[in-house]
Design a protein around this motif. Structure first.
Motif, PDB file in Angstrom:
ATOM      1  N   THR A 154       1.758  -6.124   1.868  1.00  0.00           N
ATOM      2  CA  THR A 154       1.781  -6.364   0.565  1.00  0.00           C
ATOM      3  C   THR A 154       2.785  -7.425   0.228  1.00  0.00           C
ATOM      4  O   THR A 154       4.087  -7.242   0.545  1.00  0.00           O
ATOM      5  N   LEU A 155       2.441  -8.316  -0.375  1.00  0.00           N
ATOM      6  CA  LEU A 155       3.358  -9.472  -0.781  1.00  0.00           C
ATOM      7  C   LEU A 155       3.685  -9.175  -2.486  1.00  0.00           C
ATOM      8  O   LEU A 155       2.732  -9.238  -3.124  1.00  0.00           O
ATOM      9  N   ILE A 156       4.928  -8.850  -2.815  1.00  0.00           N
ATOM     10  CA  ILE A 156       5.002  -8.518  -4.185  1.00  0.00           C
ATOM     11  C   ILE A 156       5.852  -9.800  -4.796  1.00  0.00           C
ATOM     12  O   ILE A 156       7.007  -9.930  -4.206  1.00  0.00           O
ATOM     13  N   VAL A 157       5.316 -10.255  -5.931  1.00  0.00           N
ATOM     14  CA  VAL A 157       5.904 -11.484  -6.724  1.00  0.00           C
ATOM     15  C   VAL A 157       6.517 -10.691  -8.069  1.00  0.00           C
ATOM     16  O   VAL A 157       5.748 -10.424  -8.760  1.00  0.00           O
ATOM     17  N   LEU A 158       7.801 -10.997  -8.161  1.00  0.00           N
ATOM     18  CA  LEU A 158       8.293 -10.720  -9.361  1.00  0.00           C
ATOM     19  C   LEU A 158       7.929 -11.558 -10.512  1.00  0.00           C
ATOM     20  O   LEU A 158       8.225 -12.875 -10.018  1.00  0.00           O
TER      21      LEU A 158
ATOM     22  N   ASP B  16       5.383  -7.358 -11.749  1.00  0.00           N
ATOM     23  CA  ASP B  16       5.152  -7.833 -10.422  1.00  0.00           C
ATOM     24  C   ASP B  16       3.678  -8.173 -10.100  1.00  0.00           C
ATOM     25  O   ASP B  16       2.849  -7.438 -10.988  1.00  0.00           O
ATOM     26  N   THR B  17       3.243  -8.904  -9.498  1.00  0.00           N
ATOM     27  CA  THR B  17       2.064  -9.135  -9.049  1.00  0.00           C
ATOM     28  C   THR B  17       1.664  -9.004  -7.409  1.00  0.00           C
ATOM     29  O   THR B  17       2.726  -9.349  -6.791  1.00  0.00           O
ATOM     30  N   LYS B  18       0.819  -8.103  -7.088  1.00  0.00           N
ATOM     31  CA  LYS B  18       1.038  -7.833  -5.513  1.00  0.00           C
ATOM     32  C   LYS B  18      -0.276  -8.531  -4.843  1.00  0.00           C
ATOM     33  O   LYS B  18      -1.361  -8.891  -5.409  1.00  0.00           O
ATOM     34  N   VAL B  19       0.043  -9.012  -3.881  1.00  0.00           N
ATOM     35  CA  VAL B  19      -1.099  -9.590  -3.014  1.00  0.00           C
ATOM     36  C   VAL B  19      -1.158  -8.975  -1.725  1.00  0.00           C
ATOM     37  O   VAL B  19      -0.214  -9.118  -1.019  1.00  0.00           O
ATOM     38  N   GLU B  20      -2.252  -8.254  -1.491  1.00  0.00           N
ATOM     39  CA  GLU B  20      -2.409  -7.571  -0.322  1.00  0.00           C
ATOM     40  C   GLU B  20      -3.288  -8.363   0.929  1.00  0.00           C
ATOM     41  O   GLU B  20      -4.055  -9.049   0.497  1.00  0.00           O
ATOM     42  N   TRP B  21      -2.899  -8.023   1.957  1.00  0.00           N
ATOM     43  CA  TRP B  21      -3.734  -8.380   3.179  1.00  0.00           C
ATOM     44  C   TRP B  21      -3.742  -7.690   4.329  1.00  0.00           C
ATOM     45  O   TRP B  21      -3.223  -6.976   4.454  1.00  0.00           O
ATOM     46  N   ASP B  22      -5.105  -7.764   4.870  1.00  0.00           N
ATOM     47  CA  ASP B  22      -5.583  -7.144   6.087  1.00  0.00           C
ATOM     48  C   ASP B  22      -5.490  -8.215   7.385  1.00  0.00           C
ATOM     49  O   ASP B  22      -6.191  -9.232   7.360  1.00  0.00           O
ATOM     50  N   ASN B  23      -4.731  -7.948   8.404  1.00  0.00           N
ATOM     51  CA  ASN B  23      -4.906  -8.913   9.504  1.00  0.00           C
ATOM     52  C   ASN B  23      -6.047  -9.224  10.083  1.00  0.00           C
ATOM     53  O   ASN B  23      -6.213 -10.175  10.897  1.00  0.00           O
TER      54      ASN B  23
ATOM     55  N   THR C 236       2.812 -12.437   8.968  1.00  0.00           N
ATOM     56  CA  THR C 236       1.803 -11.405   8.766  1.00  0.00           C
ATOM     57  C   THR C 236       1.988 -10.082   9.165  1.00  0.00           C
ATOM     58  O   THR C 236       1.028  -9.263   8.651  1.00  0.00           O
ATOM     59  N   HIS C 237       2.899  -9.976   9.809  1.00  0.00           N
ATOM     60  CA  HIS C 237       3.283  -8.520  10.349  1.00  0.00           C
ATOM     61  C   HIS C 237       3.951  -7.538   9.180  1.00  0.00           C
ATOM     62  O   HIS C 237       4.349  -6.516   9.557  1.00  0.00           O
ATOM     63  N   ALA C 238       4.789  -8.242   8.336  1.00  0.00           N
ATOM     64  CA  ALA C 238       5.443  -7.664   7.485  1.00  0.00           C
ATOM     65  C   ALA C 238       4.893  -6.382   6.554  1.00  0.00           C
ATOM     66  O   ALA C 238       3.597  -6.838   6.151  1.00  0.00           O
ATOM     67  N   GLU C 239       5.729  -5.640   6.711  1.00  0.00           N
ATOM     68  CA  GLU C 239       5.172  -4.533   5.789  1.00  0.00           C
ATOM     69  C   GLU C 239       5.138  -4.985   4.339  1.00  0.00           C
ATOM     70  O   GLU C 239       4.201  -4.602   3.435  1.00  0.00           O
ATOM     71  N   ARG C 240       6.334  -5.377   3.920  1.00  0.00           N
ATOM     72  CA  ARG C 240       6.580  -5.866   2.400  1.00  0.00           C
ATOM     73  C   ARG C 240       7.124  -6.930   2.374  1.00  0.00           C
ATOM     74  O   ARG C 240       8.038  -7.115   3.425  1.00  0.00           O
ATOM     75  N   LEU C 241       6.494  -7.833   1.571  1.00  0.00           N
ATOM     76  CA  LEU C 241       7.382  -8.958   1.486  1.00  0.00           C
ATOM     77  C   LEU C 241       7.758  -9.149  -0.069  1.00  0.00           C
ATOM     78  O   LEU C 241       6.704  -8.824  -0.995  1.00  0.00           O
ATOM     79  N   ILE C 242       8.634  -9.415  -0.694  1.00  0.00           N
ATOM     80  CA  ILE C 242       9.204  -9.682  -1.967  1.00  0.00           C
ATOM     81  C   ILE C 242       9.540 -11.010  -2.098  1.00  0.00           C
ATOM     82  O   ILE C 242      10.437 -11.639  -1.635  1.00  0.00           O
ATOM     83  N   LEU C 243       9.061 -11.630  -3.442  1.00  0.00           N
ATOM     84  CA  LEU C 243       9.350 -13.229  -3.608  1.00  0.00           C
ATOM     85  C   LEU C 243      10.130 -12.877  -5.021  1.00  0.00           C
ATOM     86  O   LEU C 243       9.478 -12.403  -6.010  1.00  0.00           O
ATOM     87  N   ALA C 244      11.063 -13.349  -5.184  1.00  0.00           N
ATOM     88  CA  ALA C 244      11.953 -13.417  -6.218  1.00  0.00           C
ATOM     89  C   ALA C 244      12.245 -14.970  -6.885  1.00  0.00           C
ATOM     90  O   ALA C 244      12.638 -15.560  -5.964  1.00  0.00           O
ATOM     91  N   PRO C 245      12.160 -14.936  -7.885  1.00  0.00           N
ATOM     92  CA  PRO C 245      12.367 -16.315  -8.639  1.00  0.00           C
ATOM     93  C   PRO C 245      13.851 -16.810  -8.295  1.00  0.00           C
ATOM     94  O   PRO C 245      14.604 -15.864  -8.328  1.00  0.00           O
TER      95      PRO C 245
END
Lengths: 184, 87
Positions: free
Chosen positions: B16-20, B25-32, B73-82
């Motif tokens: 999951t990519l979590i954008v603050l 937050d907005t989540k973008v999920e992906w399946d490899n 692509t293998h990260a469990e969580r990515l957080i993007l902060a402004p």
């Protein structure tokens, strides 16, 4: 006269209106009898409707607003306040998920949590976003405050961003932040 | 809502990519296994990195954060902060 927080403006932090930064415009008022006027301490008046924000310089008289426009503004304002509450709750959930058990307990109990920077320095992050990060000495006494936060996000998102940067890129936080020493 | 209750109610995908942002937050999920999902997450990551967002790779429980510059692509969580702005 009812005083409310103009949620649509507080979310637009960093937007510069007529030379006045709305991030600090928490003291503006909404006059229920006179309509959609938000008068700032600078003397500028901000007129809001569904698709525009108009800035009026000081000393200019307004016509009475259209009642329909007032109702529409009130509806939008209520909607924005609802959205803002929801966004704050989402931000709090995410912050709590990212804190350790001890940090969570501190935050729920005291409204702050402590993070350890890469240098080993300890910082207290209080609820808020401006000047809410304190460097602590060995006795857990604040010796300086730091002001740096991301724009356009709820407070608890800002606190999460502060925590992540202090823990993982402390030098960058210190480079950007405005530091104020606290007298002993 | 208490913190513990809140934690119980949040369900995340494997990646999951979590954008603050202003919504919290907005989540973008992906399946490899699904290339379009990976590409969508990568595009979001790169666009926001280009706007100065800071990126952190985390474990699912929020521990072991680290700054990253490229999409993982293998990260469990990515957080993007402004980007931070000094006050």
């Amino acid at each position: 006269m009812a005083t409310i927080l103009p949620t649509f403006l507080t979310n637009d932090t960093g937007v510069d209106i007529a030379g006045y930064n709305v991030a600090a415009a928490t003291d503006c008022t909404y006059a229920a009898t006179t309509g959609v006027y938000l008068t700032y301490t600078t003397g500028y008046t901000v007129i809001c409707n569904s698709n525009a924000i108009t800035i009026q310089a000081p000393g200019v008289t307004f016509n009475e607003p259209d009642p329909e426009m007032v109702r529409e503004w009130e509806r939008q304002c209520a909607q924005r306040m609802t959205e803002e509450v929801a966004s704050q709750e989402r931000a709090k959930r995410l912050l709590l998920m990212m804190l350790t058990a001890a940090q969570r307990a501190d935050y729920e109990r005291h409204g702050f949590f402590v993070v350890v920077g890469q240098s080993g320095k300890r910082y207290r992050v209080r609820r808020g976003r401006h000047g809410n990060v304190y460097e602590l000495n060995a006795r857990e006494t604040p010796i300086a405050s730091y002001c740096a936060s991301p724009l356009g996000v709820p407070d608890e998102d800002a606190m999460l961003a502060q925590k992540l940067q202090l823990e993982n890129d402390e030098a960058e936080f210190l480079r950007v932040a405005n530091r104020t020493a606290i007298a002993a | 809502m208490s913190g513990l209750l809140a934690l119980e109610h949040d369900v995340y995908a494997e990646h999951t990519l979590i954008v603050l942002d202003r919504t919290g937050d907005t989540k973008v999920e992906w399946d490899n296994e699904k290339a379009p999902e990976v590409e969508n997450a990568r595009r979001t990551f790169n666009e926001l990195r280009g706007k100065g967002y800071a990126a952190y790779r985390m474990k699912k429980d929020g521990s072991k954060g680290e700054v990253i510059r490229d999409f993982d692509t293998h990260a469990e969580r990515l957080i993007l902060a402004p980007p931070m702005v000094g006050g």
